[in-house]
Design a protein around this motif. Sequence first.
Motif, PDB file in Angstrom:
ATOM      1  N   ILE A  81     -12.639  11.224  -7.304  1.00  4.80           N
ATOM      2  CA  ILE A  81     -13.243   9.898  -7.348  1.00  4.80           C
ATOM      3  C   ILE A  81     -12.392   9.035  -6.431  1.00  4.80           C
ATOM      4  O   ILE A  81     -11.164   9.087  -6.472  1.00  4.80           O
ATOM      5  CB  ILE A  81     -13.314   9.332  -8.788  1.00  4.80           C
ATOM      6  CG1 ILE A  81     -13.961   7.963  -8.794  1.00  4.80           C
ATOM      7  CG2 ILE A  81     -11.979   9.248  -9.433  1.00  4.80           C
ATOM      8  CD1 ILE A  81     -15.310   7.947  -9.405  1.00  4.80           C
ATOM      9  N   GLN A  82     -13.052   8.301  -5.541  1.00  4.14           N
ATOM     10  CA  GLN A  82     -12.354   7.450  -4.575  1.00  4.14           C
ATOM     11  C   GLN A  82     -12.850   6.028  -4.733  1.00  4.14           C
ATOM     12  O   GLN A  82     -14.029   5.800  -4.999  1.00  4.14           O
ATOM     13  CB  GLN A  82     -12.634   7.902  -3.146  1.00  4.14           C
ATOM     14  CG  GLN A  82     -12.161   9.294  -2.845  1.00  4.14           C
ATOM     15  CD  GLN A  82     -12.511   9.732  -1.429  1.00  4.14           C
ATOM     16  OE1 GLN A  82     -13.438   9.228  -0.813  1.00  4.14           O
ATOM     17  NE2 GLN A  82     -11.762  10.696  -0.930  1.00  4.14           N
ATOM     18  N   SER A  83     -11.945   5.077  -4.539  1.00  7.35           N
ATOM     19  CA  SER A  83     -12.313   3.672  -4.598  1.00  7.35           C
ATOM     20  C   SER A  83     -11.559   2.958  -3.483  1.00  7.35           C
ATOM     21  O   SER A  83     -10.356   3.127  -3.332  1.00  7.35           O
ATOM     22  CB  SER A  83     -11.933   3.093  -5.958  1.00  7.35           C
ATOM     23  OG  SER A  83     -12.254   1.720  -6.025  1.00  7.35           O
ATOM     24  N   GLY A  84     -12.288   2.198  -2.675  1.00  6.21           N
ATOM     25  CA  GLY A  84     -11.661   1.451  -1.600  1.00  6.21           C
ATOM     26  C   GLY A  84     -12.270   1.785  -0.252  1.00  6.21           C
ATOM     27  O   GLY A  84     -13.442   2.150  -0.156  1.00  6.21           O
ATOM     28  N   ASN A  85     -11.466   1.690   0.781  1.00  8.44           N
ATOM     29  CA  ASN A  85     -11.937   1.864   2.148  1.00  8.44           C
ATOM     30  C   ASN A  85     -10.917   2.683   2.939  1.00  8.44           C
ATOM     31  O   ASN A  85      -9.723   2.656   2.634  1.00  8.44           O
ATOM     32  CB  ASN A  85     -12.127   0.493   2.807  1.00  8.44           C
ATOM     33  CG  ASN A  85     -12.929   0.565   4.086  1.00  8.44           C
ATOM     34  OD1 ASN A  85     -13.460   1.598   4.449  1.00  8.44           O
ATOM     35  ND2 ASN A  85     -12.998  -0.542   4.790  1.00  8.44           N
ATOM     36  N   VAL A  86     -11.411   3.370   3.942  1.00 11.29           N
ATOM     37  CA  VAL A  86     -10.541   4.142   4.829  1.00 11.29           C
ATOM     38  C   VAL A  86     -11.060   3.963   6.253  1.00 11.29           C
ATOM     39  O   VAL A  86     -12.270   3.823   6.477  1.00 11.29           O
ATOM     40  CB  VAL A  86     -10.492   5.639   4.406  1.00 11.29           C
ATOM     41  CG1 VAL A  86     -11.838   6.302   4.536  1.00 11.29           C
ATOM     42  CG2 VAL A  86      -9.435   6.397   5.174  1.00 11.29           C
ATOM     43  N   ALA A  87     -10.152   3.945   7.209  1.00 10.67           N
ATOM     44  CA  ALA A  87     -10.538   3.793   8.617  1.00 10.67           C
ATOM     45  C   ALA A  87     -11.394   4.977   9.072  1.00 10.67           C
ATOM     46  O   ALA A  87     -11.386   6.046   8.459  1.00 10.67           O
ATOM     47  CB  ALA A  87      -9.286   3.681   9.487  1.00 10.67           C
ATOM     48  N   LYS A  88     -12.117   4.782  10.159  1.00 13.75           N
ATOM     49  CA  LYS A  88     -12.975   5.827  10.731  1.00 13.75           C
ATOM     50  C   LYS A  88     -12.132   7.066  11.049  1.00 13.75           C
ATOM     51  O   LYS A  88     -11.075   6.964  11.677  1.00 13.75           O
ATOM     52  CB  LYS A  88     -13.654   5.288  11.988  1.00 13.75           C
ATOM     53  CG  LYS A  88     -14.707   6.187  12.574  1.00 13.75           C
ATOM     54  CD  LYS A  88     -15.362   5.477  13.770  1.00 13.75           C
ATOM     55  CE  LYS A  88     -16.367   6.336  14.460  1.00 13.75           C
ATOM     56  NZ  LYS A  88     -16.925   5.652  15.642  1.00 13.75           N
ATOM     57  N   HIS A  89     -12.620   8.229  10.609  1.00 11.20           N
ATOM     58  CA  HIS A  89     -11.875   9.478  10.769  1.00 11.20           C
ATOM     59  C   HIS A  89     -12.846  10.653  10.685  1.00 11.20           C
ATOM     60  O   HIS A  89     -14.038  10.475  10.451  1.00 11.20           O
ATOM     61  CB  HIS A  89     -10.806   9.597   9.674  1.00 11.20           C
ATOM     62  CG  HIS A  89     -11.376   9.697   8.293  1.00 11.20           C
ATOM     63  ND1 HIS A  89     -11.880   8.600   7.611  1.00 11.20           N
ATOM     64  CD2 HIS A  89     -11.553  10.758   7.471  1.00 11.20           C
ATOM     65  CE1 HIS A  89     -12.329   8.992   6.427  1.00 11.20           C
ATOM     66  NE2 HIS A  89     -12.145  10.303   6.313  1.00 11.20           N
ATOM     67  N   ASN A  90     -12.316  11.859  10.864  1.00  6.41           N
ATOM     68  CA  ASN A  90     -13.107  13.068  10.613  1.00  6.41           C
ATOM     69  C   ASN A  90     -12.208  14.137  10.009  1.00  6.41           C
ATOM     70  O   ASN A  90     -10.989  13.976   9.955  1.00  6.41           O
ATOM     71  CB  ASN A  90     -13.822  13.561  11.882  1.00  6.41           C
ATOM     72  CG  ASN A  90     -12.903  14.171  12.907  1.00  6.41           C
ATOM     73  OD1 ASN A  90     -12.000  14.940  12.580  1.00  6.41           O
ATOM     74  ND2 ASN A  90     -13.111  13.853  14.168  1.00  6.41           N
ATOM     75  N   HIS A  91     -12.846  15.182   9.522  1.00  9.75           N
ATOM     76  CA  HIS A  91     -12.144  16.343   8.959  1.00  9.75           C
ATOM     77  C   HIS A  91     -12.602  17.571   9.741  1.00  9.75           C
ATOM     78  O   HIS A  91     -13.715  18.058   9.528  1.00  9.75           O
ATOM     79  CB  HIS A  91     -12.469  16.513   7.474  1.00  9.75           C
ATOM     80  CG  HIS A  91     -12.216  15.290   6.655  1.00  9.75           C
ATOM     81  ND1 HIS A  91     -10.955  14.797   6.412  1.00  9.75           N
ATOM     82  CD2 HIS A  91     -13.075  14.437   6.041  1.00  9.75           C
ATOM     83  CE1 HIS A  91     -11.048  13.708   5.681  1.00  9.75           C
ATOM     84  NE2 HIS A  91     -12.333  13.461   5.442  1.00  9.75           N
ATOM     85  N   PRO A  92     -11.784  18.094  10.661  1.00 11.38           N
ATOM     86  CA  PRO A  92     -12.200  19.243  11.479  1.00 11.38           C
ATOM     87  C   PRO A  92     -12.490  20.523  10.690  1.00 11.38           C
ATOM     88  O   PRO A  92     -13.269  21.350  11.133  1.00 11.38           O
ATOM     89  CB  PRO A  92     -11.025  19.460  12.429  1.00 11.38           C
ATOM     90  CG  PRO A  92     -10.281  18.173  12.455  1.00 11.38           C
ATOM     91  CD  PRO A  92     -10.496  17.548  11.106  1.00 11.38           C
TER      92      PRO A  92
END
Length: 159
Positions: A81-92
């Motif tokens: 469970i996640q709450s909040g914000n994260v910068a633009k990214h990817n998971h290779p």
Amino acid sequence: MRLNRMSLGLFIAVAFVAGIIVSPRVHHLIGEAHAQAPAAATLQPMMIDLVALKHGDLPGTPNPEMNSKGLVTSDNATIAIQSGNVAKHNHPKTDEIQYIIEGTGAMWLGNERKEFKPGTLIIIPKGTAHGGSIVTSGPVKAIAIKIPPQPAGDTVFMN
């Protein structure tokens, strides 16, 4: 009759994909990404009230805007469970599926900004840019499923 054949075809396709996801043997054949995944605990039956979990109830992360708590870890996937914000990214190396529980806004998904609201299911294939949300009501709370479990170093931040 056509509807029944289409339903049967869809059912077979979903069953096939589900079999791939849950089959440890298939993941063993995939290789290193599976080998680098964290060790899994034995699954235990449980019920979790996700609506009752608030942003402040979740442990912080290195990202000061994101709190997260792992809920399920298996050899094949993790659920948090996640709450909040994260910068633009990817998971290779990791596919991600997010289900928005609370909050509204827009986020990057690939090269487009897409709006989301509670009930939105977001499919993020490995290597796809995502994040960088503009929150209109929040904080945003989501279930995040990673397939296979995300190995260390599998987050690449983007401009």
